[in-house]
Design a protein around this motif. Structure first.
Motif, PDB file in Angstrom:
ATOM      1  N   LYS A 271     -12.559  -8.892  17.337  1.00 17.86           N
ATOM      2  CA  LYS A 271     -11.343  -9.633  17.041  1.00 17.86           C
ATOM      3  C   LYS A 271     -10.866  -9.314  15.637  1.00 17.86           C
ATOM      4  CE  LYS A 271      -9.547 -14.369  16.656  1.00 17.86           C
ATOM      5  NZ  LYS A 271      -9.882 -15.796  16.761  1.00 17.86           N
ATOM      6  N   ALA A 272      -9.591  -8.928  15.517  1.00 21.29           N
ATOM      7  CA  ALA A 272      -9.003  -8.671  14.201  1.00 21.29           C
ATOM      8  C   ALA A 272      -8.787  -9.999  13.491  1.00 21.29           C
ATOM      9  CB  ALA A 272      -7.683  -7.918  14.356  1.00 21.29           C
ATOM     10  N   THR A 273      -9.322 -10.119  12.278  1.00 19.84           N
ATOM     11  CA  THR A 273      -9.288 -11.415  11.602  1.00 19.84           C
ATOM     12  C   THR A 273      -8.586 -11.392  10.254  1.00 19.84           C
ATOM     13  OG1 THR A 273     -11.471 -10.968  10.643  1.00 19.84           O
ATOM     14  CG2 THR A 273     -11.405 -12.200  12.712  1.00 19.84           C
ATOM     15  N   GLY A 274      -8.465 -10.242   9.611  1.00 22.79           N
ATOM     16  CA  GLY A 274      -7.853 -10.241   8.288  1.00 22.79           C
ATOM     17  C   GLY A 274      -7.455  -8.859   7.825  1.00 22.79           C
ATOM     18  N   ILE A 275      -6.538  -8.816   6.870  1.00 24.74           N
ATOM     19  CA  ILE A 275      -6.111  -7.577   6.218  1.00 24.74           C
ATOM     20  C   ILE A 275      -6.773  -7.535   4.845  1.00 24.74           C
ATOM     21  CG2 ILE A 275      -4.136  -6.273   5.323  1.00 24.74           C
ATOM     22  CD1 ILE A 275      -2.396  -7.760   7.375  1.00 24.74           C
ATOM     23  N   TRP A 276      -7.578  -6.510   4.598  1.00 22.48           N
ATOM     24  CA  TRP A 276      -8.277  -6.456   3.312  1.00 22.48           C
ATOM     25  C   TRP A 276      -7.545  -5.581   2.289  1.00 22.48           C
ATOM     26  CZ3 TRP A 276     -10.397  -1.756   1.635  1.00 22.48           C
ATOM     27  CH2 TRP A 276     -10.552  -0.765   2.606  1.00 22.48           C
ATOM     28  N   ILE A 277      -6.666  -4.711   2.748  1.00 24.39           N
ATOM     29  CA  ILE A 277      -5.809  -3.945   1.842  1.00 24.39           C
ATOM     30  C   ILE A 277      -4.645  -3.408   2.671  1.00 24.39           C
ATOM     31  CG2 ILE A 277      -6.883  -1.690   2.116  1.00 24.39           C
ATOM     32  CD1 ILE A 277      -5.612  -3.183  -1.194  1.00 24.39           C
ATOM     33  N   SER A 278      -3.507  -3.216   2.047  1.00 24.44           N
ATOM     34  CA  SER A 278      -2.328  -2.705   2.748  1.00 24.44           C
ATOM     35  C   SER A 278      -1.600  -1.728   1.839  1.00 24.44           C
ATOM     36  CB  SER A 278      -1.404  -3.854   3.157  1.00 24.44           C
ATOM     37  OG  SER A 278      -0.253  -3.355   3.823  1.00 24.44           O
ATOM     38  N   PHE A 279      -1.476  -0.486   2.295  1.00 19.44           N
ATOM     39  CA  PHE A 279      -0.800   0.546   1.522  1.00 19.44           C
ATOM     40  C   PHE A 279       0.606   0.774   2.056  1.00 19.44           C
ATOM     41  CE2 PHE A 279      -5.296   1.956   0.872  1.00 19.44           C
ATOM     42  CZ  PHE A 279      -5.327   1.761  -0.504  1.00 19.44           C
ATOM     43  N   GLU A 280       1.494   1.084   1.143  1.00 17.45           N
ATOM     44  CA  GLU A 280       2.882   1.377   1.498  1.00 17.45           C
ATOM     45  C   GLU A 280       3.108   2.876   1.441  1.00 17.45           C
ATOM     46  OE1 GLU A 280       5.737  -0.412  -1.105  1.00 17.45           O
ATOM     47  OE2 GLU A 280       7.152  -0.705   0.538  1.00 17.45           O
ATOM     48  N   PHE A 281       3.830   3.401   2.436  1.00 16.75           N
ATOM     49  CA  PHE A 281       4.128   4.824   2.501  1.00 16.75           C
ATOM     50  C   PHE A 281       5.642   5.012   2.572  1.00 16.75           C
ATOM     51  CE2 PHE A 281      -0.046   4.193   4.308  1.00 16.75           C
ATOM     52  CZ  PHE A 281      -0.811   5.211   3.725  1.00 16.75           C
ATOM     53  N   ASP A 282       6.165   5.866   1.704  1.00 15.97           N
ATOM     54  CA  ASP A 282       7.593   6.173   1.708  1.00 15.97           C
ATOM     55  C   ASP A 282       7.777   7.577   2.264  1.00 15.97           C
ATOM     56  OD1 ASP A 282      10.250   6.500   1.347  1.00 15.97           O
ATOM     57  OD2 ASP A 282      10.262   6.237  -0.834  1.00 15.97           O
ATOM     58  N   ARG A 283       8.165   7.663   3.538  1.00 11.38           N
ATOM     59  CA  ARG A 283       8.304   8.956   4.198  1.00 11.38           C
ATOM     60  C   ARG A 283       9.490   9.766   3.657  1.00 11.38           C
ATOM     61  NH1 ARG A 283       3.383   9.559   6.492  1.00 11.38           N
ATOM     62  NH2 ARG A 283       2.796   7.701   7.672  1.00 11.38           N
TER      63      ARG A 283
END
Length: 306
Positions: A271-283
């Motif tokens: 079960k997915a429970t949390g986001i531990w890091i989130s990166f942004e990508f600019d294509r």
């Protein structure tokens, strides 16, 4: 790839562990015997350099003893407790975005061995609204992530961009529930786009689990591509026992149960429970760096998953 990594991790852990045991109960005592014999031959005047050479651990033993605790810890953590996953596509937008790195609870739905995936400990069953990671039924080498819509025995209907749900009629219940539309209200329609078309963001109430979904009003409903369950019309499914029906939150950009059927219980990963890091990508950026290099960190997304 995940299955291969699990196999390699198990083999490395077993190999280094066996080398450690072999050294502890056989090789190390033999080195001490050689040292004692050499000391007796020289009446205790054995040079320190010679002593060190006699008791020195072979390279393989030294390396195995160094990495075994680390590898064993990673194996236990990844196989039975928590495993990190990266979101590679937009099928779960707006809940999960490309570049999100999530933590998956591996013991929520029971424990399985990391190689043959045989369950040896029971725990909870998936509930409607859970976001689960599972082995793609068409290719179990691939991990998918979707939201649980239907439980065993439920009837699920998806037509004209509307989700209908009829929970399983439990034994002994005087009146069985009927087929009802899942309630949703519009939030906005200018936050996300697909091929230049604005997507409609809705807040959906799935049996008490509130979450947001995306709909493309201009996208035709591909009924002819839907998985057709024997004896039922396209877009109408009854979930078999021991299986689950899943869909992506980005309803018009998700290859999910509507197209290939059901997720068997044995395919569940966690079960997915949390986001531990989130990166942004600019294509669209103008840079010499490749597009897979992140341009920023979305700190606001770190935390639990709805």
């Amino acid at each position: 790839m995940a299955a291969l990594f699990s196999l390699v991790l198990v083999l490395v852990t077993l190999g280094t562990g066996l080398v450690w045991l072999l050294d502890t109960f056989y090789l190390a005592p033999r080195r001490q015997q050689k040292l004692a014999f050499a000391s007796a031959q020289t009446s205790g005047d054995l040079p320190e350099e010679a002593r060190d050479k006699l008791v020195q651990e072979p390279w393989l033993v030294e390396t195995s003893k160094s990495i075994f605790p680390v590898i064993a810890f990673v194996l236990v953590l990844r196989s039975f407790l928590w495993e990190p996953f990266q979101i590679p596509s937009g099928s779960m937008m707006p809940t999960l975005l490309v570049g999100d790195f999530i933590l998956v609870n591996k013991h929520e739905y029971g424990l399985r061995d990391p190689v043959f995936r045989a369950k040896f400990w029971e725990n909870n069953d998936p509930q409607r609204g859970d976001i689960i990671v599972f082995k793609y039924p068409k290719d179990t080498r691939v991990d998918y992530i979707k939201r649980v819509i239907g439980l065993p025995g439920d009837r699920v209907v998806y037509r004209n961009k509307t989700l209908y749900l009829q929970p399983k009629c439990e034994a002994g219940v005087a009146k069985c529930p009927g087929l009802e539309p899942v309630q949703s209200v519009e939030v906005n329609r200018d936050e996300f786009f697909q091929n230049g078309s604005p997507l409609m963001r809705l807040s959906e109430d799935l049996a008490g689990v509130d979450h947001d979904i995306l709909i493309n009003p201009r996208h035709p409903e591909p009924l002819r591509y839907y998985y057709k369950q024997p004896g039922r019309q396209a877009g109408d499914w009854v979930v078999p026992e021991g299986s689950y029906f899943v869909m992506g939150d980005n309803r018009d950009n998700s290859t999910d149960g509507r197209f290939w059927g059901f997720v068997p219980e044995e395919n569940l990963v966690g079960k997915a429970t949390g986001i531990w890091i989130s990166f942004e990508f600019d294509r669209d950026r103008s840079s010499v760096l490749p597009t897979w290099v992140p341009t920023g960190v979305r700190f606001s997304r770190i935390g639990g998953i709805d």
